[in-house]
Design a protein around this motif. Structure first.
Motif, mmCIF file in Angstrom:
data_model
loop_
_atom_site.group_PDB
_atom_site.id
_atom_site.type_symbol
_atom_site.label_atom_id
_atom_site.label_comp_id
_atom_site.label_asym_id
_atom_site.label_seq_id
_atom_site.Cartn_x
_atom_site.Cartn_y
_atom_site.Cartn_z
ATOM 1 N N CYS A 103 0.867 -1.194 0.000
ATOM 2 C CA CYS A 103 0.000 0.000 0.000
ATOM 3 C C CYS A 103 0.897 1.234 0.000
ATOM 4 O O CYS A 103 1.759 1.370 0.874
ATOM 5 C CB CYS A 103 -0.887 -0.021 1.236
ATOM 6 S SG CYS A 103 -1.780 1.515 1.526
ATOM 7 N N ASN A 131 -4.726 2.070 7.430
ATOM 8 C CA ASN A 131 -3.825 1.854 6.279
ATOM 9 C C ASN A 131 -2.379 2.173 6.668
ATOM 10 O O ASN A 131 -1.790 3.157 6.220
ATOM 11 C CB ASN A 131 -4.220 2.750 5.099
ATOM 12 C CG ASN A 131 -5.598 2.448 4.562
ATOM 13 O OD1 ASN A 131 -6.486 2.080 5.318
ATOM 14 N ND2 ASN A 131 -5.780 2.606 3.267
ATOM 15 N N GLU A 217 -9.890 9.835 1.235
ATOM 16 C CA GLU A 217 -8.452 9.853 0.917
ATOM 17 C C GLU A 217 -8.165 10.780 -0.268
ATOM 18 O O GLU A 217 -7.005 11.045 -0.591
ATOM 19 C CB GLU A 217 -7.950 8.443 0.573
ATOM 20 C CG GLU A 217 -7.779 7.543 1.780
ATOM 21 C CD GLU A 217 -7.387 6.122 1.379
ATOM 22 O OE1 GLU A 217 -6.742 5.930 0.339
ATOM 23 O OE2 GLU A 217 -7.743 5.189 2.116
ATOM 24 N N HIS A 284 -1.577 -2.396 -6.119
ATOM 25 C CA HIS A 284 -1.322 -3.334 -5.005
ATOM 26 C C HIS A 284 -2.514 -4.276 -4.831
ATOM 27 O O HIS A 284 -2.352 -5.492 -4.783
ATOM 28 C CB HIS A 284 -1.073 -2.552 -3.716
ATOM 29 C CG HIS A 284 0.016 -1.544 -3.846
ATOM 30 N ND1 HIS A 284 1.330 -1.915 -3.940
ATOM 31 C CD2 HIS A 284 -0.011 -0.190 -3.947
ATOM 32 C CE1 HIS A 284 2.066 -0.818 -4.078
ATOM 33 N NE2 HIS A 284 1.282 0.233 -4.089
ATOM 34 N N MET A 285 -3.695 -3.698 -4.756
ATOM 35 C CA MET A 285 -4.912 -4.511 -4.600
ATOM 36 C C MET A 285 -5.036 -5.507 -5.752
ATOM 37 O O MET A 285 -5.446 -6.650 -5.564
ATOM 38 C CB MET A 285 -6.144 -3.593 -4.607
ATOM 39 C CG MET A 285 -6.351 -2.856 -3.316
ATOM 40 S SD MET A 285 -7.143 -3.951 -2.120
ATOM 41 C CE MET A 285 -7.295 -2.846 -0.715
HETATM 42 FE FE1 SF4 Z 1 -3.252 1.694 -0.292
HETATM 43 FE FE2 SF4 Z 1 -4.228 0.951 -2.675
HETATM 44 FE FE3 SF4 Z 1 -5.902 1.595 -0.650
HETATM 45 FE FE4 SF4 Z 1 -4.439 3.462 -1.850
HETATM 46 S S1 SF4 Z 1 -6.055 2.225 -2.769
HETATM 47 S S2 SF4 Z 1 -4.760 3.253 0.334
HETATM 48 S S3 SF4 Z 1 -2.524 2.356 -2.302
HETATM 49 S S4 SF4 Z 1 -4.456 -0.117 -0.735
#
Ligand code: SF4
Ligand code: 13P
Length: 330
Positions: A103, A131, A217, A284-285
């Protein structure tokens, strides 16, 4: 099969899969055989969301991880989420289909630097967004998620000084909503900082009745335009309950799978990013795939572990968050 060293290096089990196998059937079989549960975040690919026992936002996933009676938790999400599950259920085996599913936000806050930052504010309480790494949680007083950050801050006395990390955008949003003066760590998510105000404005001109739904976010310029700001679960619920028929979605594109499934007659547009790429996928996901999930359940690897001394410290702020959330009915 690869050796453990090779699996750790690649991040996943790299094994031939018979192409005639129906992975949905095989995964169901393995789940029963091994008493395993699959917890998936809304940013996972559609197939993974469809095979999961539970899909949710970070708060929902933590609540599920804390109460499951399965022997194995397959966490279809990113590393910090699987770590949180391990901290809450240390006696269970927690598997992550790809260990390298990290992440950018968690990476933007190295624990050794945060420790020094924290030392400069000795009379402050530390609230960390979920996170972040397990090590960072171990340095915190309370953990929060995007669905309870405002309530967690408001649960503290008004004169309580607070450090909030690692997400500066969520932190600034919470400071604005609560009127509190939070000391912010300068971290951010690469996916949520990508949206373009100009392109969203143009999209809104073409769809004037569309509601803009944004994750906290996102940067303030995007949040200012939003009709609704909330966690992934909040965004999904808003779209389902609101009579509007068009929605522009400013978060990772995986959520659109469930939004469309729950609302087949409504239209959902991913908010356009400020580059030429047309997608808002979290790299990443999206490292997790149905194939990797099948192999990790079959081989019970790769496994996520957290050192005992970190678990002992990190579990307290997470449990505090879960207690406050339960008291508030979240
Ligand atoms: Fe982390 Fe991906 Fe979530 Fe952004 S979207 S906070 S990089 S896991
Ligand atoms: P939530 O699903 O808790 O809103 O979190 C979003 C996110 O960025 C997870 O990585």
């Amino acid at each position: 099969m690869d050796t453990l060293e090779e699996i750790n290096l690649k991040g996943f089990v790299d094994e031939y899969i018979d192409p005639t196998l129906d992975l949905f059937v095989e995964i169901e079989k393995l789940k029963k055989e091994k008493n395993a549960v699959i917890l998936a975040h809304y940013y996972q690919e559609g197939d993974i969301q469809d095979i999961a026992d539970y899909i949710g936002d970070s708060l929902g996933l933590s609540q599920q991880a804390a109460k499951t009676d399965a022997d194995i938790i397959v966490f279809a999400g990113v590393h910090f989420m699987a770590e949180t599950a391990k901290i809450l259920s240390p006696n269970k085996k927690v598997l992550l289909p790809d260990l390298k599913a990290g992440c950018s936000l968690a990476d933007s806050c190295p624990p050794h630097l945060f420790r020094k930052f924290k030392e400069s504010y000795p009379d402050h309480l530390v609230i960390t967004y979920v996170n972040c790494t397990a090590e960072l949680k171990a340095l915190s007083d309370i953990v929060c998620t995007s669905s309870n950050a405002i309530q967690i801050v408001e649960s503290l006395p008004k004169d309580q000084k607070i450090i909030f990390g690692p997400d500066k955008n969520l932190g600034a949003y919470v400071a604005k909503k609560t009127g509190r003066d939070l000391v912010l760590w300068n971290g951010a998510c690469m996916v949520h900082e990508i949206f373009s105000r100009e392109k969203i404005t143009k999209l809104k001109e073409r769809h004037p009745n569309a509601k803009l739904l944004a994750h906290p976010e996102c940067e303030d310029v995007i949040l200012q335009m939003a009709d609704y700001i909330g966690s992934t679960t909040g965004i999904l619920k808003y779209a389902t309950n609101n009579p509007a028929t068009e929605f522009i979605v400013a978060t990772e594109a995986g959520i659109l799978h469930q939004m469309q499934k729950d609302n087949p007659t409504k239209k959902f547009f991913p908010a356009p990013p400020n580059n030429t790429c047309a997608c808002n996928d979290c790299p990443h996901m999206k490292r997790n795939t149905l194939e990797k999930l099948y192999l990790c359940l079959k081989n019970e690897m790769p496994e996520v572990t957290v050192p005992e001394h970190i678990i002992v410290r990190a579990v307290k702020p997470i449990e505090r968050m879960l207690e406050i959330s339960a008291q508030l009915g979240l």
